[in-house]
Design an enzyme around this catalytic site. Sequence first.
Site, PDB file in Angstrom:
ATOM      1  CE1 TYR A 140      -3.303  -2.800   0.317  1.00 37.27           C
ATOM      2  CE2 TYR A 140      -3.879  -2.100   2.114  1.00 37.27           C
ATOM      3  CZ  TYR A 140      -4.033  -3.085   1.071  1.00 37.27           C
ATOM      4  OH  TYR A 140      -5.035  -4.161   0.945  1.00 37.27           O
ATOM      5  CE  LYS A 191       0.633 -17.853  -2.704  1.00 38.69           C
ATOM      6  NZ  LYS A 191      -0.289 -18.995  -2.608  1.00 38.69           N
ATOM      7  CG  ASP A 223      -2.791 -20.029  -0.720  1.00 34.53           C
ATOM      8  OD1 ASP A 223      -2.092 -19.866   0.157  1.00 34.53           O
ATOM      9  OD2 ASP A 223      -2.710 -20.973  -1.685  1.00 34.53           O
ATOM     10  CG  ASP A 247      -7.363  -4.366   3.876  1.00 33.75           C
ATOM     11  OD1 ASP A 247      -8.376  -4.097   4.481  1.00 33.75           O
ATOM     12  OD2 ASP A 247      -7.192  -3.507   2.612  1.00 33.75           O
ATOM     13  CG  ASP A 251     -12.812  -6.186   6.224  1.00 34.14           C
ATOM     14  OD1 ASP A 251     -12.128  -5.569   7.458  1.00 34.14           O
ATOM     15  OD2 ASP A 251     -13.290  -5.403   5.406  1.00 34.14           O
TER      16      ASP A 251
END
Length: 358
Positions: A140, A191, A223, A247, A251
């Site tokens: 980000y 990852k 994943d 992020d 959620d």
Amino acid sequence: MTKKILILPGDGIGPEIVAEARKVLEALEAGGLDVELEEGLIGGAAYEAHGHPLPAATLAQAERADAILLGAVGGPQYENLERALRPEQGLLGLRAGLKLFSNLRPAILYPQLAAASTLKPEVVSGLDLMIVRELTGGIYFGQPRGVRELENGEKEGFNTLVYRESEIERIGRSAFEIARRRGRKLCSVDKANVLEVTELWRQTMMRIAADYADVELSHMYVDNAAMQLVRTPKQLDVMVTTNMFGDILSDAAAMLTGSIGMLPSASLDADGKGMYEPIHGSAPDIAGQGIANPLATILSVAMMLRYSLDENARAVALEAAVGTVLDQGLRTRDIAAAGQASVSTAAMGDAVVAALSG
Ligand code: NAD
């Protein structure tokens, strides 16, 4: 020593829910908690008063404070303002100004509300999971970024995922410390099979684990983590991950609980100073009606007690008080079952204070 707490009500339902959290803080103060409460302006309320969502005076108050309690910011009336003046910029400015790099997002499902989840009650009832998300680095913020035009005229968008070892170590240590205050199990999500950055992430987590022999460290690919979160979320205690993975996963984890009005959050700096806020927004659709659920904000106070004020026993007592009012059957409209009576924001706050003091 007296701890300074800055209260920033913000916009929409912010002032209503924060008023209830303030009652709780005042009750704790009456019971011997040594704090000094101060209020300030942020978001749209600050823009209205001073023409900026984060006035210099508010930032100065925040710098002096030991902890900050925030309601929520934003509203449709501010959506057409230029980006730098929008309420959300007040929040982003505070996070950056105070170097709040460690974002704590718990997903807690009180057994009394298990029916609110879209998952089977036996999968989620009693869930108590903490996601620690790196908040100030990663893709980000990485440079270079942008959209460029290629020689053949086609456009190409690009962002950069970058983490320094020191940034990984900082969030890792924050997460190990949090795991120590909970179940002493930390799962690092990466990852590493595909992304070199997260290979370094994994190596760094393994290196610093040597300093936290009392915490059990495990690793999961992102994943698989997404899958495990909806399959058997109760196997997880504390998860630590990058800005973008966090992020998304936080959620998903929040929605396991089905009740946005119940979830607190914290953003901490390297010394444990923090900003505490509910995960929900300013809910303009119900603002001013006295029906908002104040429990996420009250549970944010519990997190503040635990992570910034070193008052774990009081944090446990406050969380237990919330459990008591749920046991008593009290529900604001958002968590009431179909046909069940609901109570006002203020009645819910008063009930928590009574349970805490009783
Ligand atoms: P929201 O979280 O404000 O509301 C989503 C839905 O949940 C609404 O129906 C609302 O009534 C309900 N809700 C939220 N909190 C509740 C509570 N405590 N009790 C009962 N019901 C509750 O999200 P939104 O509608 O997408 O955004 C509204 C405004 O809030 C926007 O301006 C947005 O930018 C802002 N926002 C701010 C923050 C923040 O301050 N951290 C976070 C998210 C959104």
